[in-house]
Design a protein around this motif. Structure first.
Motif, PDB file in Angstrom:
ATOM      1  N   LEU A 482      28.960 -19.467  23.632  1.00 44.86           N
ATOM      2  CA  LEU A 482      29.685 -19.117  24.852  1.00 44.86           C
ATOM      3  C   LEU A 482      28.809 -19.265  26.094  1.00 44.86           C
ATOM      4  CD1 LEU A 482      32.067 -17.920  26.437  1.00 44.86           C
ATOM      5  CD2 LEU A 482      31.253 -15.625  25.778  1.00 44.86           C
ATOM      6  N   VAL A 483      27.615 -18.697  26.058  1.00 42.37           N
ATOM      7  CA  VAL A 483      26.714 -18.769  27.215  1.00 42.37           C
ATOM      8  C   VAL A 483      26.322 -20.215  27.501  1.00 42.37           C
ATOM      9  CG1 VAL A 483      24.462 -18.065  28.120  1.00 42.37           C
ATOM     10  CG2 VAL A 483      25.848 -16.428  26.835  1.00 42.37           C
ATOM     11  N   CYS A 484      26.054 -20.978  26.452  1.00 48.12           N
ATOM     12  CA  CYS A 484      25.665 -22.387  26.593  1.00 48.12           C
ATOM     13  C   CYS A 484      26.733 -23.186  27.328  1.00 48.12           C
ATOM     14  CB  CYS A 484      25.399 -22.975  25.203  1.00 48.12           C
ATOM     15  SG  CYS A 484      25.217 -24.779  25.174  1.00 48.12           S
ATOM     16  N   TYR A 485      27.970 -23.112  26.875  1.00 44.55           N
ATOM     17  CA  TYR A 485      29.027 -23.936  27.471  1.00 44.55           C
ATOM     18  C   TYR A 485      29.467 -23.424  28.837  1.00 44.55           C
ATOM     19  CZ  TYR A 485      29.569 -26.884  23.386  1.00 44.55           C
ATOM     20  OH  TYR A 485      29.350 -27.807  22.401  1.00 44.55           O
ATOM     21  N   PHE A 486      29.382 -22.122  29.058  1.00 48.03           N
ATOM     22  CA  PHE A 486      29.707 -21.596  30.391  1.00 48.03           C
ATOM     23  C   PHE A 486      28.745 -22.159  31.432  1.00 48.03           C
ATOM     24  CE2 PHE A 486      28.713 -18.532  33.761  1.00 48.03           C
ATOM     25  CZ  PHE A 486      29.961 -18.414  34.361  1.00 48.03           C
ATOM     26  N   LEU A 487      27.467 -22.135  31.127  1.00 53.67           N
ATOM     27  CA  LEU A 487      26.460 -22.648  32.047  1.00 53.67           C
ATOM     28  C   LEU A 487      26.645 -24.150  32.290  1.00 53.67           C
ATOM     29  CD1 LEU A 487      23.860 -22.001  33.646  1.00 53.67           C
ATOM     30  CD2 LEU A 487      22.569 -22.655  31.615  1.00 53.67           C
ATOM     31  N   ILE A 488      26.867 -24.907  31.219  1.00 56.31           N
ATOM     32  CA  ILE A 488      27.054 -26.353  31.346  1.00 56.31           C
ATOM     33  C   ILE A 488      28.262 -26.672  32.226  1.00 56.31           C
ATOM     34  CG2 ILE A 488      27.723 -28.439  30.087  1.00 56.31           C
ATOM     35  CD1 ILE A 488      26.019 -27.389  27.742  1.00 56.31           C
ATOM     36  N   THR A 489      29.373 -25.972  32.015  1.00 54.03           N
ATOM     37  CA  THR A 489      30.597 -26.240  32.773  1.00 54.03           C
ATOM     38  C   THR A 489      30.406 -25.941  34.255  1.00 54.03           C
ATOM     39  OG1 THR A 489      31.951 -25.694  30.841  1.00 54.03           O
ATOM     40  CG2 THR A 489      33.053 -25.671  32.980  1.00 54.03           C
ATOM     41  N   PHE A 490      29.807 -24.792  34.554  1.00 59.78           N
ATOM     42  CA  PHE A 490      29.603 -24.392  35.954  1.00 59.78           C
ATOM     43  C   PHE A 490      28.725 -25.405  36.689  1.00 59.78           C
ATOM     44  CE2 PHE A 490      27.135 -22.191  39.220  1.00 59.78           C
ATOM     45  CZ  PHE A 490      28.156 -21.622  39.978  1.00 59.78           C
ATOM     46  N   LEU A 491      27.619 -25.782  36.080  1.00 63.17           N
ATOM     47  CA  LEU A 491      26.691 -26.712  36.731  1.00 63.17           C
ATOM     48  C   LEU A 491      27.267 -28.126  36.801  1.00 63.17           C
ATOM     49  CD1 LEU A 491      23.287 -25.539  35.187  1.00 63.17           C
ATOM     50  CD2 LEU A 491      24.158 -25.116  37.494  1.00 63.17           C
ATOM     51  N   ALA A 492      27.957 -28.559  35.745  1.00 63.85           N
ATOM     52  CA  ALA A 492      28.543 -29.906  35.744  1.00 63.85           C
ATOM     53  C   ALA A 492      29.585 -30.051  36.839  1.00 63.85           C
ATOM     54  CB  ALA A 492      29.157 -30.215  34.379  1.00 63.85           C
ATOM     55  N   LEU A 493      30.409 -29.013  37.047  1.00 62.40           N
ATOM     56  CA  LEU A 493      31.421 -29.063  38.105  1.00 62.40           C
ATOM     57  C   LEU A 493      30.754 -29.103  39.479  1.00 62.40           C
ATOM     58  CD1 LEU A 493      34.398 -29.021  38.888  1.00 62.40           C
ATOM     59  CD2 LEU A 493      34.321 -26.518  38.802  1.00 62.40           C
TER      60      LEU A 493
END
Length: 587
Positions: A482-493
């Motif tokens: 959960l933490v991994c994908y949340f961080l990736i999504t926020f930064l990628a956007l």
């Protein structure tokens, strides 16, 4: 002239292509469910752990062939098609054959010869149990690599049919041959035990132990269907290309500029592919991280504090698994069942990313800001419309869904607890994949790699730390995801907005689907709790899911979350728009 020649190739719009892939994905997932659900009943969590161990080693190598290099091929083919460089398009195809032949043989060798070292590291107590499935799966990496030559090529030409059909063929082979082989092996082993007290020549002391002895070979039998599906899928794509070609006519080739030298094309393809492949590799290494650290840290708990863990799952983990030191495989099997449901959501939205890439690449190549913004908003809108209800639904109805799908013999209580966190993680995993595809489409192939590496490091640290705490154990792996994908999504956007210099309407894209999802799933959760007191729990769960789906669709139309231009790009889009406009349900 260049534009006229480029448009001569018959291409599908973004949403038309995405719809083709999503329909194929839906068919594939339905077939996959018909394969995986009965398979979990046959294998039980312990056998599912052996099956998933093979996939964990396979996934990073598979990702290079299916989500890394094909994206690079698709991007370069799309870019050269827009510019009318059809000779270069053909040369990209020839160059990719050489590259993928080497890549496929190398990947097969790594998996086959690395099987024993991997099994010894992950399952130090019972490494031989994991080996049959890994060995049988190794050839599938080669066939997958060869399939990717044609999938990436046709996706770049905006023809999604070859990819879609080959995916369905793979799924059917897995269902028919894999499930049959697994069931036959278990039946054969149990029949031998009933007649002679042995399983494949080895004496066992009870029927329960006999079933456990069949599981490594049954997992390998199930994997056989995957390998066979890859081979038949490749033969289909090869035949399709031989018979149908690529839609590039002789006249188009005659008017096309002279192609770049082969070494230049190969170099460009590799330079474009490596960052994309590394990013894809980083995503699928998360599966390997879960497999490796989860089982290793559970073994550490069983060595140091077994009472804490066994008391948590008293009456759920069979005594035979405890006595044979198979608890790590059992809990990993439960986690794999939860991951199966978790991956359904990003699996669907991945089709949006694949279809979006050539469309966004074309807009970026032409330097059209308005078209870029429309493409970005269309992708994000379609992704959130799927990701929010599916992820929130999996989280809030986790245990009822796990019980419905995997039945009582597969520890739905454990799977359900894991799914509470993984359901939320599915939202961010689903959104991050198409965003990363769009970053690749605008030429920033390095950014997804960097973001995924950061997310992967965080996941490794959290998995190792949390899973090693006896009171948390297997639940910690979901938190890391959960933490991994949340961080990736926020930064990628953030980087997508910065690089494209367009600001999408984030309120309409994110808030409306989130609000509709929360209301519909909340109502479904309450209905399931109430209905389970009157009718069977399974029927109550099905009723709740159907209610959530209908209520969500109504709310999406009520909130006018759909966009007119998006619907027009669908097949029969004009007719759908007229119906919705009469009721003022679209913008």
């Amino acid at each position: 002239m260049e534009h006229r020649r480029a448009s001569a190739v018959k291409r599908q719009s973004f949403l038309h292509g995405a719809l083709i892939l999503m329909v194929a994905m839906a068919i594939e997932r339905i077939i996959g469910a018909l394969f995986k659900l009965p398979l979990t009943w046959i294998l039980t969590p312990t056998g599912n752990g052996y099956f998933s161990n093979a996939y964990s080693l396979y996934a990073p190598l598979y990702s290079l062939a299916t989500a890394g290099f094909p994206i690079a091929i698709s991007r370069l083919v799309s870019e050269n098609t827009v510019r009318g460089r059809f000779r270069d398009v053909r040369q990209i195809h020839r160059a990719s054959i050489r590259i993928f032949l080497v890549l496929g043989l190398l990947s097969f060798s790594i998996m086959f010869f690395g099987a024993r070292p991997y099994a010894n590291f992950v399952l130090s107590g019972n490494p031989d149990n994991a080996l049959p499935a890994i060995y049988v799966l190794a050839p599938a990496v080669f066939f997958t690599s060869m399939m990717s030559i044609y999938r990436g090529y046709y996706e770049g030409l905006r023809n999604m049919y070859p990819t879609a059909i080959s995916e369905v063929i793979e799924a059917l082979c897995k269902l028919i041959f894999g499930l049959s082989a697994a069931a036959f092996i278990v039946w054969k082993g149990m029949r031998e035990y009933a007649a002679a007290g042995t399983v494949f020549g080895a004496a066992v002391k009870s029927e329960e132990y006999a079933k456990l002895a069949t599981l490594p070979y049954a997992a390998a039998g199930a994997i056989f269907g995957v390998t066979l599906g890859g081979m038949i899928g490749f033969l289909f794509l090869w035949s399709y290309h031989r018979i149908n070609g690529d839609g590039i006519s002789r006249e188009m080739l005659m008017h096309s500029p002279r192609p770049r030298p082969m070494r230049v094309t190969s170099s460009q393809l590799i330079r474009t592919a490596i960052p994309v492949a590394l990013g894809s590799l980083a995503v699928n290494l998360s599966t390997l991280v879960d497999s490796t650290f989860l089982q290793m840290r559970i073994k550490d708990i069983m060595d140091s504090s077994p009472d804490v863990l066994l008391n948590m799952y008293r009456g759920i983990i069979p005594q035979s698994d405890i006595q044979l030191n198979l608890v790590p495989s059992f809990l990993f099997g439960c986690f794999s069942n939860a991951t199966l449901l978790f991956m359904l959501v990003p699996g669907i939205t991945q089709a949006l990313g694949v279809s979006a890439l050539p469309n966004v690449t074309a807009a970026w190549t032409q330097g059209d800001p308005k078209r870029i913004k429309h493409s970005v908003e269309s992708v994000l809108r379609m992704v959130t419309l799927i990701a929010f209800p599916a992820g929130i639904g999996l989280s809030m109805l986790s245990t009822p869904i796990a019980r419905l799908m995997f039945r009582a013999q597969n520890a739905p209580e454990i799977t359900g607890k894991i799914l509470i966190v993984l359901g939320l993680a599915a939202i961010f995993a689903s959104i991050s994949t198409p965003i990363n595809s769009m970053l690749q489409a605008i030429g920033r192939v390095d950014l997804p790699v960097k973001l995924l590496v950061v997310g992967l490091v965080i996941k490794i640290v959290l998995n190792y730390t949390l899973v090693g705490i006896p009171e948390i154990n297997v639940m910690g792996a979901g938190t890391g995801t959960l933490v991994c994908y949340f961080l990736i999504t926020f930064l990628a956007l953030y980087f997508l907005i910065r690089e494209t210099k367009v600001m999408p309407n984030l309120f309409a894209i994110f808030v409306k689907p989130l609000l509709a999802s929360a209301i519909s799933v909340g109502a479904a959760w309450a209905l399931q709790k109430f209905a389970a007191k009157i009718i069977s729990a399974d029927f109550a769960t099905i009723l709740a899911i159907l209610t959530a789906a209908f209520l969500y669709l109504f709310l999406i139309l009520w909130f006018r979350a759909l966009n007119r231009q998006d619907i027009i790009m669908l097949p029969k889009g004009q007719k759908i728009v007229k119906i919705l406009e009469k009721r003022h349900w679209i913008r």
